[in-house]
Write an enzyme that holds these catalytic residues in place. Structure first.
Site, PDB file in Angstrom:
ATOM      1  N   GLU B  53       0.815  -1.215   0.000  1.00 17.97           N
ATOM      2  CA  GLU B  53       0.000   0.000   0.000  1.00 17.97           C
ATOM      3  C   GLU B  53       0.848   1.263   0.000  1.00 17.97           C
ATOM      4  O   GLU B  53       0.421   2.301  -0.510  1.00 17.97           O
ATOM      5  CB  GLU B  53      -0.963   0.010   1.188  1.00 17.97           C
ATOM      6  CG  GLU B  53      -2.122  -0.975   1.063  1.00 17.97           C
ATOM      7  CD  GLU B  53      -1.771  -2.386   1.502  1.00 17.97           C
ATOM      8  OE1 GLU B  53      -0.588  -2.642   1.854  1.00 17.97           O
ATOM      9  OE2 GLU B  53      -2.666  -3.251   1.501  1.00 17.97           O
ATOM     10  N   PHE B 115     -10.779  -8.451  13.417  1.00 18.45           N
ATOM     11  CA  PHE B 115      -9.693  -8.803  12.509  1.00 18.45           C
ATOM     12  C   PHE B 115      -9.469  -7.674  11.499  1.00 18.45           C
ATOM     13  O   PHE B 115     -10.414  -7.175  10.905  1.00 18.45           O
ATOM     14  CB  PHE B 115     -10.027 -10.108  11.776  1.00 18.45           C
ATOM     15  CG  PHE B 115      -8.967 -10.502  10.781  1.00 18.45           C
ATOM     16  CD1 PHE B 115      -7.686 -10.860  11.206  1.00 18.45           C
ATOM     17  CD2 PHE B 115      -9.239 -10.506   9.416  1.00 18.45           C
ATOM     18  CE1 PHE B 115      -6.707 -11.209  10.286  1.00 18.45           C
ATOM     19  CE2 PHE B 115      -8.256 -10.861   8.498  1.00 18.45           C
ATOM     20  CZ  PHE B 115      -6.988 -11.216   8.933  1.00 18.45           C
ATOM     21  N   GLN B 116      -8.223  -7.293  11.330  1.00 22.52           N
ATOM     22  CA  GLN B 116      -7.818  -6.208  10.421  1.00 22.52           C
ATOM     23  C   GLN B 116      -8.539  -4.892  10.734  1.00 22.52           C
ATOM     24  O   GLN B 116      -8.891  -4.139   9.838  1.00 22.52           O
ATOM     25  CB  GLN B 116      -7.994  -6.610   8.952  1.00 22.52           C
ATOM     26  CG  GLN B 116      -7.027  -7.725   8.552  1.00 22.52           C
ATOM     27  CD  GLN B 116      -6.861  -7.905   7.058  1.00 22.52           C
ATOM     28  OE1 GLN B 116      -7.787  -7.646   6.291  1.00 22.52           O
ATOM     29  NE2 GLN B 116      -5.691  -8.360   6.641  1.00 22.52           N
ATOM     30  N   LYS B 165     -17.563  -1.863   5.988  1.00 20.96           N
ATOM     31  CA  LYS B 165     -18.052  -2.830   5.002  1.00 20.96           C
ATOM     32  C   LYS B 165     -19.573  -2.793   4.848  1.00 20.96           C
ATOM     33  O   LYS B 165     -20.100  -2.872   3.739  1.00 20.96           O
ATOM     34  CB  LYS B 165     -17.591  -4.232   5.424  1.00 20.96           C
ATOM     35  CG  LYS B 165     -17.942  -5.290   4.404  1.00 20.96           C
ATOM     36  CD  LYS B 165     -17.066  -6.523   4.532  1.00 20.96           C
ATOM     37  CE  LYS B 165     -17.519  -7.549   3.506  1.00 20.96           C
ATOM     38  NZ  LYS B 165     -16.441  -8.404   3.042  1.00 20.96           N
ATOM     39  N   MET B 473      23.694   9.918   2.765  1.00 24.42           N
ATOM     40  CA  MET B 473      23.532  11.223   3.408  1.00 24.42           C
ATOM     41  C   MET B 473      23.762  11.120   4.918  1.00 24.42           C
ATOM     42  O   MET B 473      24.391  11.996   5.517  1.00 24.42           O
ATOM     43  CB  MET B 473      22.132  11.787   3.116  1.00 24.42           C
ATOM     44  CG  MET B 473      21.925  13.202   3.636  1.00 24.42           C
ATOM     45  SD  MET B 473      23.105  14.387   2.929  1.00 24.42           S
ATOM     46  CE  MET B 473      22.143  15.055   1.562  1.00 24.42           C
TER      47      MET B 473
END
Lengths: 87, 578
Positions: B53, B115-116, B165, B473
């Site tokens: 993502e 969940f999630q 959902k 850097m």
């Protein structure tokens, strides 16, 4: 210096968290906070006291105004001082 | 007229279509299946399946920066949304218009540690311009329209819409939303004429004026007006990282970038000018150095669409709130066409005296040389996308940008891993352009997996990896300010400190093998170890009709100069280690 800030905001979940997050995220402590309904049920009125440096709180006020859920921001500090002088 | 009933997911597709969405970057998951099911039938919208993502958000960001349109990404709940946070923060810091739609667990499960599940609006509050948790499908048409409006107006930024959902599945007859009306959001339009008049008078009176221009020129499509103003009044122009391309760097008035790794001339001009006019730039700490000593002899003017930017870090004598394009157009009419021969000549002399330079005589492959050759071989026509680090600064020194939206870089957040996926987003918008990624061996590994997206879509990005075996850097800072204690900055397999236990073995010095990695993803992999191979390899890469990854084994301990040490003032530039 104590700042008295009053806000007119959308009456929606998450708005208080957004405002408090903006202030606390910059390291400022909110001393008092009051939230109440207005004549318009879609809007709420918030009033708070925030101690802190003038320049930074001016920035905070401007940033608050930038939030999409915030309709009006007024820093009452100056007005309050005027009133006290008149007393 | 009644609107026919459809689901929340239908409203999302409808809203995206109404906003003109042509392409969506994302990754599916359980909480967004309903939207993906509708997307399956939306043949007018291309979907790009990223592999992470973060990659999806940077692609949407790169697409937005290259086109000026709103970038759109679609991710699932929980880890999908948390992975998107870096990309949102990157876009937020640089003011890039983006709409990110995330799935959420069903409304009745929110707060149950489902969940999630993640508190996505809570997590993203500080890295988005605005965000929404949608409670009802009836609100979706309005919210999608508002999100695009907020993302693309005022100072642009990312907006996230979190959709549970059950809201995606619910039926609604809410009509499409055609007008946005947000009581608390009134982006600046127009400007106060007196503010512009005062500024024009100040410019006309100034002997040593300087334009300091930023990303607002790009976001506000004001490059034409900026160029006309500068040329009319002979105003020298220095540009921030975000503003590169807003003024042609081939112009004699261009002093190029200022700040920590700015040119000597640009930083000296800041110190000597009597009027500093900031246009769409925000006095960032990487630009100003020690703020109390920034432009000490100058009156300061600041033109910005964002009122909170003005007076934020530097007190301003001439504030102008407004859209830069409109304000510059008004200024062009009001400034006098006048010569400033002494000031312009003085700056020309400084430019001649302090050019950006590197050791051209060495046989080693220097990263600066590679970038200069990218400029020459591409004829200056490439769209450059950088990662973050030394190569990013050299990309500002040895490539001259002449048009807006040809230099894409994570400026504010400094996100390593940004380059490759952002280039893919830009290439998706312009498949025929020569899109060149400049990256280091550290950052490229943070989103390398997205290379497969370029391969499968036939987007022929050219990825230049400047491999110095270090996180360059950070290593440079350790060399300059931490007694060469190269803690955790050595990426190659030799020369690490004792506590980074890597037994000296027969392994190859550089891991991974980027050529094999490129080939594993179906791209062309090339390696350059000799200076004389740089140009022929670039010619080959630019003419290859496939994504190409070129690994350059470059000099390890090369530093970016000039450099203003952190917290120092701009006149304390270090020009070499000598």
């Amino acid at each position: 210096m104590k700042h008295f800030i009053t806000l007119l905001v959308e009456n929606q979940p998450g708005v208080l968290a957004r405002i408090v997050g903006l202030i606390s995220g910059r390291g400022y402590n909110i001393e008092t906070l009051n939230v109440g309904p207005t004549d318009d049920p879609t809007l709420s009125r918030m009033t708070m006291t925030v101690p802190g440096d003038d320049h930074v709180l001016e920035q905070v006020t401007k940033q608050l105004y930038k939030l999409v859920d915030v309709i009006e921001v007024t820093d009452l500090t100056a007005r309050r001082e005027d009133a006290q002088e008149r007393d | 007229m009644t609107t026919k009933s459809r689901t929340g997911a239908d409203c999302v597709i409808e809203g995206l279509r109404q906003a003109g969405t042509e392409i969506i970057f994302g990754l599916p998951g359980g909480a967004v299946l309903d939207m993906f099911s509708k997307l399956y039938h939306a043949e007018d919208m291309e979907f790009v399946l990223a592999r992470h993502e973060q990659g999806a958000t940077h692609m949407a960001d790169g697409y937005a920066r290259a086109t000026g349109k709103v970038g759109v990404c679609l991710v699932t709940s929980g880890p999908g949304a948390t992975n998107a946070v870096t990309g949102l923060a990157t876009a937020y810091m640089d003011g890039i218009p983006m709409v990110c739609i995330s799935g959420q667990v069903p409304s009745h499960m929110i707060g149950n540690d489902a969940f999630q599940e993640a508190d996505t609006t809570g997590i993203t509050r500080a890295v988005t311009k605005h965000n929404y948790l949608v409670h009802s499908a009836d609100d979706l048409p309005r919210i999608i329209a508002e999100a695009f409006h907020v993302a693309s107006t005022g100072k642009p930024g990312p907006v996230l819409i979190d959709i549970p959902k059950d809201v995606q599945r619910a039926e609604t007859t809410a009509p499409a939303c055609t007008t946005v009306n947000l009581a608390g959001y009134r982006p600046v339009s127009g400007f106060i004429p007196d503010q512009v008049k005062d500024l024009a008078a100040a410019i006309n009176a100034a002997e040593r004026p300087l334009l300091y221009t930023g990303g607002g020129i790009i976001a506000g499509n004001a490059a034409v007006e900026l160029t006309a103003l500068a040329r009319k009044a002979n105003l020298p122009v220095t540009t921030t990282l975000m503003g590169l391309g807003g003024f042609p760097e081939t112009d004699s008035l261009a002093l190029r970038m200022l700040g920590m790794h700015g040119t000597v001339t640009a930083n000296r001009a800041v110190g000597e000018c009597d009027l500093l006019i900031s246009v769409g730039a925000r006095f960032d700490d990487r630009v100003t150095g020690k703020i109390s000593e920034f432009a000490p002899k100058a009156k300061k003017a600041h033109i910005d669409i964002d009122p909170t930017s003005i007076d934020k870090s530097v007190p301003v004598d001439y504030p102008v709130v407004g859209h830069v394009k409109d304000v510059l157009a008004a200024l062009i009419d009001q400034v006098e066409a006048r010569e400033r021969r002494a000031w312009n000549d003085h700056l020309d002399e400084l430019q001649a005296q302090f050019p950006l330079a590197y050791d051209e005589s060495t046989d080693e492959v220097l990263p600066q040389y590679v970038i200069e050759m990218v400029y020459k071989v591409s004829g200056g026509e490439a769209l450059i996308v950088t990662d973050v680090g030394q190569h990013q600064m050299w990309a500002t020194h040895f490539f001259k940008y002449t048009r807006p939206r040809t230099f894409l870089s994570s400026g504010g957040l400094g996100t390593m891993g940004y380059g490759l996926p952002a280039a893919i987003g830009a290439q998706a918008a312009f498949p025929e352009k020569n899109v060149v990624v400049l990256a280091g061996d550290g950052g490229i590994q943070m989103c390398f997996q997205e290379l497969v997206v370029a391969v499968e879509h036939g987007w022929n990005v050219n990825v230049m990896i400047l491999n110095n075996g270090h996180l360059g850097m950070v290593r440079q800072w350790q060399e300059m300010f931490y007694d060469k204690e190269y803690s955790a900055t050595v990426l190659k397999q030799r020369g690490r400190p004792a506590n980074e236990k890597i037994p000296d073995s027969s392994r190859r010095e550089f891991l991974p093998d980027f050529v094999k990695m490129a080939e594993a993803y179906g791209a062309v992999g090339l390696r350059v170890t000799k200076k004389e191979d740089v140009v022929p390899t670039l010619e080959k890469a630019f003419s290859t009709k496939a994504p190409v990854v070129v690994e350059y084994i470059v000099k390890e301990e090369e530093n970016v100069y000039p450099m203003v040490p952190p917290g120092a003032s701009l006149d304390e530039m270090i020009c070499s280690m000598a």
